[in-house]
Design a protein around this motif. Structure first.
Motif, PDB file in Angstrom:
ATOM      1  N   SER A 100      34.819  72.414  62.071  1.00  0.00           N
ATOM      2  CA  SER A 100      34.817  71.758  60.734  1.00  0.00           C
ATOM      3  C   SER A 100      34.572  70.253  60.678  1.00  0.00           C
ATOM      4  N   THR A 116      30.951  69.820  60.825  1.00  0.00           N
ATOM      5  CA  THR A 116      30.642  69.950  59.384  1.00  0.00           C
ATOM      6  C   THR A 116      30.829  68.795  58.594  1.00  0.00           C
ATOM      7  N   ASN A 126      35.049  76.296  56.612  1.00  0.00           N
ATOM      8  CA  ASN A 126      33.953  75.330  56.647  1.00  0.00           C
ATOM      9  C   ASN A 126      33.374  74.930  58.040  1.00  0.00           C
ATOM     10  N   ASP A 127      33.671  75.909  58.866  1.00  0.00           N
ATOM     11  CA  ASP A 127      32.999  75.656  60.008  1.00  0.00           C
ATOM     12  C   ASP A 127      31.526  75.998  60.371  1.00  0.00           C
ATOM     13  N   PHE A 128      30.685  75.283  61.127  1.00  0.00           N
ATOM     14  CA  PHE A 128      29.096  75.270  61.064  1.00  0.00           C
ATOM     15  C   PHE A 128      28.725  76.579  62.159  1.00  0.00           C
ATOM     16  N   THR A 159      25.191  79.323  63.306  1.00  0.00           N
ATOM     17  CA  THR A 159      23.869  79.563  63.096  1.00  0.00           C
ATOM     18  C   THR A 159      23.549  80.721  63.709  1.00  0.00           C
ATOM     19  N   ILE A 188      21.275  78.812  59.395  1.00  0.00           N
ATOM     20  CA  ILE A 188      22.579  78.442  59.396  1.00  0.00           C
ATOM     21  C   ILE A 188      23.258  79.507  58.132  1.00  0.00           C
ATOM     22  N   ARG A 232      18.465  76.385  54.800  1.00  0.00           N
ATOM     23  CA  ARG A 232      19.400  77.217  55.607  1.00  0.00           C
ATOM     24  C   ARG A 232      18.521  77.401  56.957  1.00  0.00           C
TER      25      ARG A 232
END
Length: 250
Positions: A166, A169, A191-193, A195, A221, A234
């Motif tokens: 996060s 993010t 809320n980690d990013f 893909t 994403i 995304r």
């Protein structure tokens, strides 16, 4: 996009083809210049065109340096696995950001990798910590395959999953973690990013030393869910086309 850099530069045609032929003892490498079409920034629906150098150096089978894939040193082998440290440079794309959006700096990430060579490719895992910039953790899980197709062609492909905590993010989108801020060991938060993506590359030999290289990548994403003014798409498609010189030649 490779190793969470989201740039679309996995020169699989020059690297994955070495799944069949290990680099010779001593130094070898590919050098060149490429044009790239990419999103203006992560989460953008607009595109920009830029140029970038291509550098891929190897010292035997254990040491490699790539502008796209970072610096990697194999220091141990056990049961078909290889292990070692890795360092990467994460370029922060910030073109055409909306007013008030975050402008994150580039980051240097240091960590380790574990890889296993299979019959038809290689599985690799990486975990890194950014020593500047967003100062968080990131990781990747990828499968690469490729090789020679005919006399003059090399092809490669990669499937991957990438993650950043996060801190990333927040630095890129201003979306703060919903759990307590943490230091030290990596943790998964809401809320980690993250893909998922695929990439295909090809190389056409023009002369004994020169090659035309191209790659196309599409990453999606899948986290976080929170919309922001800078987050309009995304999908992260990237296309590259370049010319390289392979040293030493045949």
């Amino acid at each position: 996009m490779k190793r969470l850099a989201l740039t679309g530069l996995a020169w699989a045609c020059a690297g994955a083809a070495q799944a069949d032929d290990a680099p010779p003892p001593g130094w070898s490498g590919d050098f060149g210049l490429a044009g790239r079409v990419r999103p203006s920034h992560i989460g953008s629906s607009g595109y920009t065109v830029d140029a970038l150098p291509v550098i891929e150096l190897h010292y035997g089978p254990d040491l490699q340096f790539s502008l796209d894939d970072g610096a990697k040193w194999t220091v141990a082998r056990k049961g078909g696995w290889t292990f070692g440290p890795v360092a990467e440079y994460r370029q922060a794309f910030s073109d055409s950001l909306s007013a008030g959006a975050h402008h994150p700096p580039d980051a240097v990430e240091i960590g380790g990798f574990a890889a296993c060579r299979l019959t038809f490719g290689e599985v690799e895992m990486r975990l890194r910590r950014a020593v500047n910039g967003y100062r968080g953790w990131s990781g990747d899980l990828s499968f690469d395959t490729g090789g020679k197709v005919g006399k003059n062609w090399e092809v490669g492909a990669e499937a991957r999953v990438s993650w950043a905590d996060s801190n990333y993010t927040d630095a890129y989108f201003g979306v703060r973690p919903r759990t307590a801020h943490h230091l030290g060991l990596p943790r998964f938060q809401e809320n980690d990013f993250a893909t998922v993506g695929v990439e295909i590359g090809a190389s056409r030999r023009l002369t004994a030393n020169t090659r035309l290289v191209t790659s196309i990548a599409l990453d999606r994403i899948v986290g976080p869910e929170d919309p922001t003014p800078s987050f309009r798409s995304r999908d992260i498609p990237t296309f590259t086309l370049g010319l390289t010189y392979r040293w030493p030649g045949p």
